[in-house]
Motif scaffolding. Structure first.
Motif, short mmCIF file in Angstrom:
data_model
loop_
_atom_site.label_atom_id
_atom_site.label_comp_id
_atom_site.label_asym_id
_atom_site.label_seq_id
_atom_site.Cartn_x
_atom_site.Cartn_y
_atom_site.Cartn_z
N TYR A 91 28.81 27.47 35.71
CA TYR A 91 29.17 28.87 35.66
C TYR A 91 27.70 29.39 35.57
O TYR A 91 27.64 30.58 36.06
CB TYR A 91 29.92 29.30 34.24
N SER A 95 24.33 34.29 28.53
CA SER A 95 25.15 34.38 27.25
C SER A 95 24.89 35.53 26.49
O SER A 95 25.77 36.13 25.79
CB SER A 95 24.66 33.08 26.46
N THR A 98 27.58 40.84 28.31
CA THR A 98 28.96 41.10 28.71
C THR A 98 29.60 40.53 29.99
O THR A 98 28.56 40.31 30.75
CB THR A 98 29.47 42.33 28.25
N ARG A 134 33.56 41.20 26.91
CA ARG A 134 33.55 40.10 26.10
C ARG A 134 32.04 39.17 26.65
O ARG A 134 31.74 39.54 27.60
CB ARG A 134 34.62 39.04 26.32
N ARG A 135 32.03 38.48 25.68
CA ARG A 135 30.36 37.74 26.08
C ARG A 135 30.88 36.20 26.38
O ARG A 135 32.10 35.71 26.05
CB ARG A 135 29.50 37.78 25.03
N PRO A 136 30.25 35.39 27.20
CA PRO A 136 30.75 34.09 27.76
C PRO A 136 31.44 33.05 26.56
O PRO A 136 32.48 32.69 26.65
CB PRO A 136 29.68 33.54 28.41
N ASN A 137 30.76 33.23 25.46
CA ASN A 137 31.11 32.29 24.47
C ASN A 137 32.45 32.67 23.79
O ASN A 137 33.24 32.09 23.27
CB ASN A 137 30.02 32.42 23.55
N GLN A 138 33.12 34.13 24.36
CA GLN A 138 34.40 34.36 23.99
C GLN A 138 35.46 33.94 24.83
O GLN A 138 36.70 34.55 24.97
CB GLN A 138 34.37 35.85 23.62
N SER A 140 37.06 30.96 27.98
CA SER A 140 37.10 29.78 28.15
C SER A 140 36.58 29.29 29.31
O SER A 140 35.99 30.03 30.11
CB SER A 140 38.94 29.48 28.77
N GLY A 141 36.38 28.09 29.83
CA GLY A 141 35.78 27.40 31.04
C GLY A 141 36.41 28.17 32.09
O GLY A 141 35.45 28.49 33.03
N GLN A 144 35.31 31.80 32.49
CA GLN A 144 33.94 31.94 32.86
C GLN A 144 33.49 31.83 34.26
O GLN A 144 32.89 32.47 34.94
CB GLN A 144 33.03 30.88 31.97
#
Ligand SMILES: Nc1ncnc2c1ncn2[C@@H]1O[C@H](COP(=O)(O)OP(=O)(O)OP(=O)(O)O)[C@@H](O)[C@H]1O
Length: 238
Positions: A91, A95, A98, A134-138, A140-141, A144
């Protein structure tokens, strides 16, 4: 997109490794092409030459009317930013940014004004319009990867290049992402070129090209996964 007799040799003398041996190919606009081949057959080298990340040793790559070979680095950088979209296996989102910032950053780097209507359309098309803050760590794969596809589309590139885009996803999520690629080809006429090892992924493409030892070793049109797998077996060790 067109390749004329493209060769690529890394190193010189005794250490020379020839990765591509005379590839000539036309990828029609608005089609979905998968590239497959055993490990070391030249897939990444092929994608890098098409993306202008690397130059062929001999031969030419054309993106529309533009010949990439011979261009200076600044011109190639501009082409990579403005006319090529790239989707990676992992991806590669930023990180700290947003969803919205990840997608618009690419347009800003390309010095393109971000058209809000198009941005909304792209995020809606990939199903991420409700997650813009949202940010990438929020995410799912699969989500993303959808953002990464939006990022690749936002500059309206001539070609969207994808390197194993489903390699990090489970089977169900992979199929959703592949359906999305199919939709953007069918509905907005986006040209997509995807490297994959997966016969199911390849079966979503209009044409599957097979590379073996740096050469084109045939193709299949709209094959089933079983037909792709059968051709892979014939081509040798994967
Ligand atoms: N930077 C480099 N320097 C020297 N040799 C290289 C370089 N990059 C690739 N090669 C060689 O070129 C050949 C083709 O490599 P390439 O990575 O394009 O194949 P691939 O089909 O993408 O392989 P894989 O599926 O394992 O990623 C291989 O023999 C590889 O070792």
């Amino acid at each position: 997109m067109r390749l004329d007799s493209v060769t690529k040799t890394y190193g010189t003398g005794e250490n020379a490794v020839t990765a591509l041996r005379g590839i000539s190919l036309d990828v029609p606009r608005g089609t979905f092409t998968a590239v497959m081949g055993p490990s070391g057959s030249g897939k990444s080298t092929f994608l890098h030459c098409v993306a202008g990340l690397d130059q062929p040793t001999t031969g030419h790559v054309h993106l529309g009317d533009t010949q990439l070979s011979g261009l200076k680095e600044a011109a190639l950088t501009a082409i990579r930013r403005e006319r090529i979209g790239y989707v990676f296996q992992a991806y590669n989102l930023m990180s700290a940014l947003t969803v919205r910032q990840n997608v618009t950053l690419v347009a800003r780097l390309a010095d393109m004004a971000v058209d809000e209507t198009w941005l909304r359309e792209v995020l809606t098309r990939v199903g991420m319009h409700q997650h813009v803050d949202r940010r990438p760590n929020q995410l799912s794969g699969g989500q993303q990867q959808r953002v990464a596809i939006a990022r690749a589309l936002v500059t309206r590139p001539d070609a969207l290049l994808a390197d194993e885009p489903t390699g990090a996803l489970d089977t169900r999520t992979s199929q959703e992402v592949l359906k999305l690629f199919r939709q953007i080809v069918d509905e907005i006429g986006q040209t997509v070129l995807m490297v994959t090892h997966d016969p199911v992924a390849a079966s979503y493409a209009d044409t599957v090209l097979f590379l073996a030892d740096g050469q084109l070793a045939g193709h299949l049109n709209r094959p089933s996964p079983a037909q792709v797998a059968e051709r892979m077996t014939r081509l040798g060790d994967w």
